[in-house]
Design a protein around this motif. Structure first.
Motif, PDB file in Angstrom:
ATOM      1  N   LYS A  38       4.574  29.788  21.961  1.00 41.48           N
ATOM      2  CA  LYS A  38       3.512  28.912  21.462  1.00 41.48           C
ATOM      3  C   LYS A  38       3.648  27.553  22.121  1.00 41.48           C
ATOM      4  O   LYS A  38       4.709  26.947  22.083  1.00 41.48           O
ATOM      5  CB  LYS A  38       3.601  28.770  19.942  1.00 41.48           C
ATOM      6  N   ARG A  74       4.144  30.508  10.783  1.00 45.23           N
ATOM      7  CA  ARG A  74       2.699  30.265  10.745  1.00 45.23           C
ATOM      8  C   ARG A  74       1.944  31.181  11.706  1.00 45.23           C
ATOM      9  O   ARG A  74       0.803  31.554  11.446  1.00 45.23           O
ATOM     10  CB  ARG A  74       2.404  28.791  11.024  1.00 45.23           C
ATOM     11  N   LEU A 106       1.641  34.457  10.023  1.00 42.09           N
ATOM     12  CA  LEU A 106       0.626  34.462   8.970  1.00 42.09           C
ATOM     13  C   LEU A 106      -0.791  34.334   9.517  1.00 42.09           C
ATOM     14  O   LEU A 106      -1.751  34.275   8.755  1.00 42.09           O
ATOM     15  CB  LEU A 106       0.889  33.309   8.000  1.00 42.09           C
ATOM     16  N   GLY A 107      -0.922  34.254  10.850  1.00 44.62           N
ATOM     17  CA  GLY A 107      -2.263  34.153  11.425  1.00 44.62           C
ATOM     18  C   GLY A 107      -2.915  32.807  11.195  1.00 44.62           C
ATOM     19  O   GLY A 107      -4.129  32.673  11.293  1.00 44.62           O
ATOM     20  N   ILE A 108      -2.116  31.788  10.863  1.00 49.21           N
ATOM     21  CA  ILE A 108      -2.684  30.456  10.647  1.00 49.21           C
ATOM     22  C   ILE A 108      -2.843  29.745  11.981  1.00 49.21           C
ATOM     23  O   ILE A 108      -3.799  29.030  12.214  1.00 49.21           O
ATOM     24  CB  ILE A 108      -1.798  29.659   9.666  1.00 49.21           C
ATOM     25  N   ILE A 109      -1.875  29.952  12.875  1.00 50.12           N
ATOM     26  CA  ILE A 109      -2.038  29.470  14.237  1.00 50.12           C
ATOM     27  C   ILE A 109      -1.867  30.654  15.190  1.00 50.12           C
ATOM     28  O   ILE A 109      -1.271  31.673  14.836  1.00 50.12           O
ATOM     29  CB  ILE A 109      -1.050  28.333  14.591  1.00 50.12           C
ATOM     30  N   LYS A 110      -2.406  30.490  16.388  1.00 47.64           N
ATOM     31  CA  LYS A 110      -2.454  31.613  17.319  1.00 47.64           C
ATOM     32  C   LYS A 110      -1.384  31.469  18.400  1.00 47.64           C
ATOM     33  O   LYS A 110      -1.218  30.384  18.961  1.00 47.64           O
ATOM     34  CB  LYS A 110      -3.832  31.653  17.968  1.00 47.64           C
ATOM     35  N   TRP A 126      -2.703  38.228  14.169  1.00 47.57           N
ATOM     36  CA  TRP A 126      -3.866  37.339  14.307  1.00 47.57           C
ATOM     37  C   TRP A 126      -5.145  38.072  13.943  1.00 47.57           C
ATOM     38  O   TRP A 126      -5.931  37.618  13.122  1.00 47.57           O
ATOM     39  CB  TRP A 126      -3.911  36.780  15.725  1.00 47.57           C
ATOM     40  N   LYS A 127      -5.316  39.249  14.542  1.00 50.50           N
ATOM     41  CA  LYS A 127      -6.580  39.974  14.351  1.00 50.50           C
ATOM     42  C   LYS A 127      -6.693  40.585  12.968  1.00 50.50           C
ATOM     43  O   LYS A 127      -7.759  40.569  12.358  1.00 50.50           O
ATOM     44  CB  LYS A 127      -6.703  41.080  15.408  1.00 50.50           C
TER      45      LYS A 127
END
Lengths: 536, 301
Positions: free
Chosen positions: B11, B47, B50-54, B68-69
């Motif tokens: 990231k 995070r 949890l799919g909050i950020i990619k 994410w999806k």
């Protein structure tokens, strides 16, 4: 004494200035800029006696008085363009200054307190009311600066009948109106616990002041003296230049300022004067549905705005009664204008009132969407998105809520305005026509929630652009004709593409286009929101 | 069966690389400790999970689905407690717990009330009036009372008192006994040690060590305190003995795990009066690792 209460006021002052300097700059620049720009047009407006006479009659019209404050003697209007400028600019600029102060104060008092910043500052060797004191010095400085900038800015234009003494009075009364509302917000900030409530209560007081002044100016002058805005519009600036209102507003500011300091010195950090009650241990059924949850979170805001729109519209409708007798009183107009022309002028005012009320009603529509930004920044959305709640569903609920709010605002507008009219007019518009006149604006309002959704989904920092666009719409509607703005410039505002009922017939095509554009904004917003990182 | 698989997760925030090729795997029913200093990338990893950020690149799957999806689908079976709990100030704790539970569908009201009682929580106050610990309790109750298969805790006990911490550990072990999987991030090492089957250590966005506690102990040292009748000598000549300190005839030092036998043989010649040994704490492990890395880096330079 000084050490106990005021110590380190200076240091906190510099800290706050650093926090607020950009906001201050934008506000001061915008307010001054618009005033100087508009003023610069005045020498070319109202050149001859005939146009001044015609315009002065417009200003004496009760609907105009309710909206803008009392007019001047006809001689004053004939003497210089100054009084027209004061009529058209003073009250609304004063309101802008008041809003600036309300937002700045609520952010740097309860806003900082809620975020825990006041606590770390207060834990240092700092006087008990130093923070409040520093905020007071800042808004004092900001308003003095505003007064000087406007006074000097317009003075430099050297317009006939607008000499230095008058322009400085014009600037001063604006700055002082700002100060009164700033100090009043400071008092409210001691009483209630969250920044949001501070802003809301203060805006309510502002609206109430406007309303009391409107009723007072039209019918009962004594009532206007009970409202700070009533004093604001009573300087007779550019004619008799009465400084008494400036003195009255100064005294009021000092009173509110001292009251705020006293209340702050007595209370605990983090608490207000209204202690919270024990709450529910379980969530109600409504709260457990997604739409119900979002509605619940914004219920106070929505209810307050609905009430404000209703009351404002009602009072505007009520003023229409005075309009009718006004036409009858003026024989001159009787002679010159045919009966149907009179009716048309009345209708023109009706469309203007509905348009302005719609603009005000658009604020909560966009705010409903932007509430989500606040929720995200404060870290609340993490609770939702870490559970089985999709981003699209949350956003869709917000869109739904904002559409619901737009319907609510326009209904409140129509019901308020119509019931005001019915009380005083012999032949009011039918309720259905009023409702139509209000509802025809719905697509334009949706465009604003579309833009808000798009900006929020794509790049949340840019969301203030919604307000810029709305202000532009207001500017065009209010001053577009007067300043003779070119058509293409006016057409940028979506409100210009909406039919003015009852003057114009509804055209479906432009409305359909607006709906489509709004829909596209929604789509973009949803698309980007699914793809970006969340803050918290 | 693997519940969670992370491969080469990276990231970037602008030019800053927060995560640099993180790998991680959680098997069903295990408690995984995720440790590292502040700013190492623990919360960023969570995070992303949890799919909050990619993620910028790499893959992360929970229950075999993309984080994410398929976030919403995954979250139906996930319970998360953030380190910093932010709650709606104008709702009560009880209301928030209900709302959070409802977001995952149906929930067991009795279980909710049981955990409210266990954590000794007053649900009738508005959230703005709660302390940090009490806000954490809201998130913990909402997590434990939900019917999840994977629990994710991001430094969950920083505001809790020792008694509540005990209840928290108890609840985690209960969940483990029911076969649930737990991902647990912390920089409080004793906590991880008491709860976790395996740990991953993250530093500057990279996982630097991973394995069971036993495996990691292999590369670290035990602490010894020894008092002998005769003067203890020759200790500093032994291999694998470090940080020798003497105070009033008592020696304390650290020994590499594989050298313990030799050291015991040596000191027993001097007539042992007192012998205390303590297992390595994760703290030692941590320091040891950084020491090693530091030396390597110094060597490289």
């Amino acid at each position: 004494m000084y050490g106990k209460y005021m110590k380190r006021t200076g240091l906190i002052f510099t800290l706050l200035v650093k926090q607020l300097r950009w906001k201050l700059f934008v506000w001061l620049f915008a307010i001054t800029g618009i005033n100087v720009l508009v003023a610069s047009f005045y020498p070319s407006l109202y050149k001859d006696v005939a146009s001044r006479l015609a315009a002065s009659m417009t200003m004496e019209n009760p609907a105009m008085i309710a909206m803008l404050g009392p007019g001047y003697e006809t001689e004053a209007y004939l003497a210089s363009p100054g009084p027209f400028f004061a009529n058209e600019m003073l009250l609304f600029t004063a309101i802008a200054a008041a809003i600036m102060n309300i937002l700045l104060v609520s952010q740097s008092t309860r806003g900082d307190e809620e975020a825990g910043r006041l606590e770390i500052v207060q834990a240092r060797s700092v006087g008990k009311v130093a923070y409040t004191n520093a905020v007071m010095i800042i808004i004092f400085g900001a308003n003095v600066l505003l007064s000087l900038l406007i006074g000097i800015g317009i003075g430099l234009l050297q317009i006939e009948g607008m000499d230095w003494q008058s322009t400085m009075l014009f600037g001063s009364v604006l700055g002082l109106t700002g100060l009164v509302f700033g100090a009043m917000t400071l008092v409210i900030a001691q009483l209630v616990e969250s920044a949001r409530s501070v802003t809301m209560f203060s805006l309510m007081v502002l609206i109430l002041s406007y309303l009391i002044r409107a009723i007072g100016d039209v019918n009962y002058e004594w009532l206007s003296y009970a409202s700070p805005l009533g004093w604001t519009v009573r300087t007779k600036v550019f004619a008799d230049d009465d400084w008494l209102p400036v003195i009255v507003l100064s005294v009021l500011t000092v009173f509110f300022g001292l009251l705020a300091l006293y209340l702050h010195a007595k209370r605990d950090i983090g608490s207000g004067y209204f202690t919270p009650r024990k709450g529910r241990s379980h969530a109600s059924k409504l709260l457990l549905t997604p739409f119900g949850f979002h509605l619940w979170m914004q219920k106070t805001n929505i209810a307050a705005w609905t009430l404000a729109i209703f009351v404002l519209s009602w009072s505007m409708g009520f003023v229409m009664g005075d309009m009718e007798s006004y036409w009858q009183d003026i024989e001159l107009i009787e002679q010159f204008l045919a009966a149907d022309m009179q009716a048309e002028m009345t209708e023109q005012f009706i469309t203007l009132i509905i348009a302005i009320m719609t603009l005000i009603g658009t604020i909560p529509v966009a705010m409903t969407v932007l509430h989500l930004k606040g929720e995200e920044m404060r870290g609340f959305m993490e609770n939702m998105f870490s559970r089985a709640t999709s981003r699209h569903r949350v956003l869709a609920n917000y869109v739904l809520l904002s559409i619901f709010v737009s319907l609510l605002m326009q209904t409140a507008l129509a019901v308020g305005f119509w019931s005001g009219c019915v009380a005083v007019l012999e032949e009011p518009m039918t309720f259905l026509t009023t409702l139509k006149a209000a509802f025809v604006y719905l697509p334009a309002m949706w465009l604003f929630s579309g833009i808000a959704v798009w900006l929020y989904g794509w790049f949340p920092k840019l969301t203030p652009l919604v307000w810029l666009y709305l202000s532009y719409g207001f500017f065009v509607m209010y001053l577009g004709n007067l300043l003779d703005m070119p058509l293409w410039l006016r057409n940028i505002s979506v409100f210009e593409h909406v039919a003015k009922i009852p003057l114009e017939e509804v055209k479906v095509f432009p409305l359909a286009i607006i709906v489509i554009i709004a829909f596209l904004f929604f789509l973009f917003g949803f698309y980007h929101f699914r793809k970006r990182d969340l803050f918290g | 069966m693997s519940i969670l698989v992370v491969e080469h997760l990276t990231k970037k925030f602008g030019s800053f690389t927060a995560l640099d090729g993180v790998n991680m795997e959680l098997k069903e029913g295990e408690v995984y400790g995720f440790i590292g200093p502040n700013g190492a990338g623990k919360s960023t990893t969570i995070r992303i999970l949890l799919g909050i950020i990619k993620a910028t690149s790499g893959s992360a799957k929970i229950f075999g689905k993309d984080v994410w999806k398929d976030a919403v689908e995954i979250h139906k079976r996930v319970a998360y407690v953030p380190g910093d709990v932010h709650l709606w100030p104008n709702l009560t704790g009880g209301e928030v717990i209900d709302i959070l539970l409802k977001m995952n569908g149906k929930y067991d009201k009795k279980k909710r009330d049981r955990f409210i009682e266990l954590f000794d929580f007053d649900p009738t106050k508005k959230c703005r009036a709660y302390s940090k610990g009490n806000r954490q309790k809201v998130a913990l109750i909402a997590a434990f009372a939900s019917d999840a298969d994977l629990f994710i805790f991001d430094e969950p006990t920083t505001g809790l008192d020792p008694l509540m911490e005990t209840y928290f550990r108890q609840s985690v072990l209960e969940a483990k006994q029911e076969g649930k999987t737990v991902l647990f991030s912390s920089h409080i090492l004793s906590e991880v040690e008491k709860l976790c089957d395996r740990v991953g250590i993250i530093r500057q966005g990279k996982i630097i060590e991973t394995g069971s506690l036993d495996e990691l102990r292999y590369i670290t040292r035990s602490n010894f305190t020894v008092k002998t009748r005769e003067t203890l000598s020759g200790l500093d000549e032994l291999e694998g003995v470090y940080h020798i300190e003497e105070k009033d005839g008592e020696y304390s030092f650290q020994v590499d795990s594989e050298k313990i036998d030799a050291v015991i043989r040596h000191i027993s010649q001097f007539g042992v009066v007192k012998l205390e040994s303590s297992p390595p704490t994760l703290e030692d492990l941590f320091l040891r690792h950084y020491e090693r890395v530091g030396k390597q880096e110094a060597g490289d330079a």
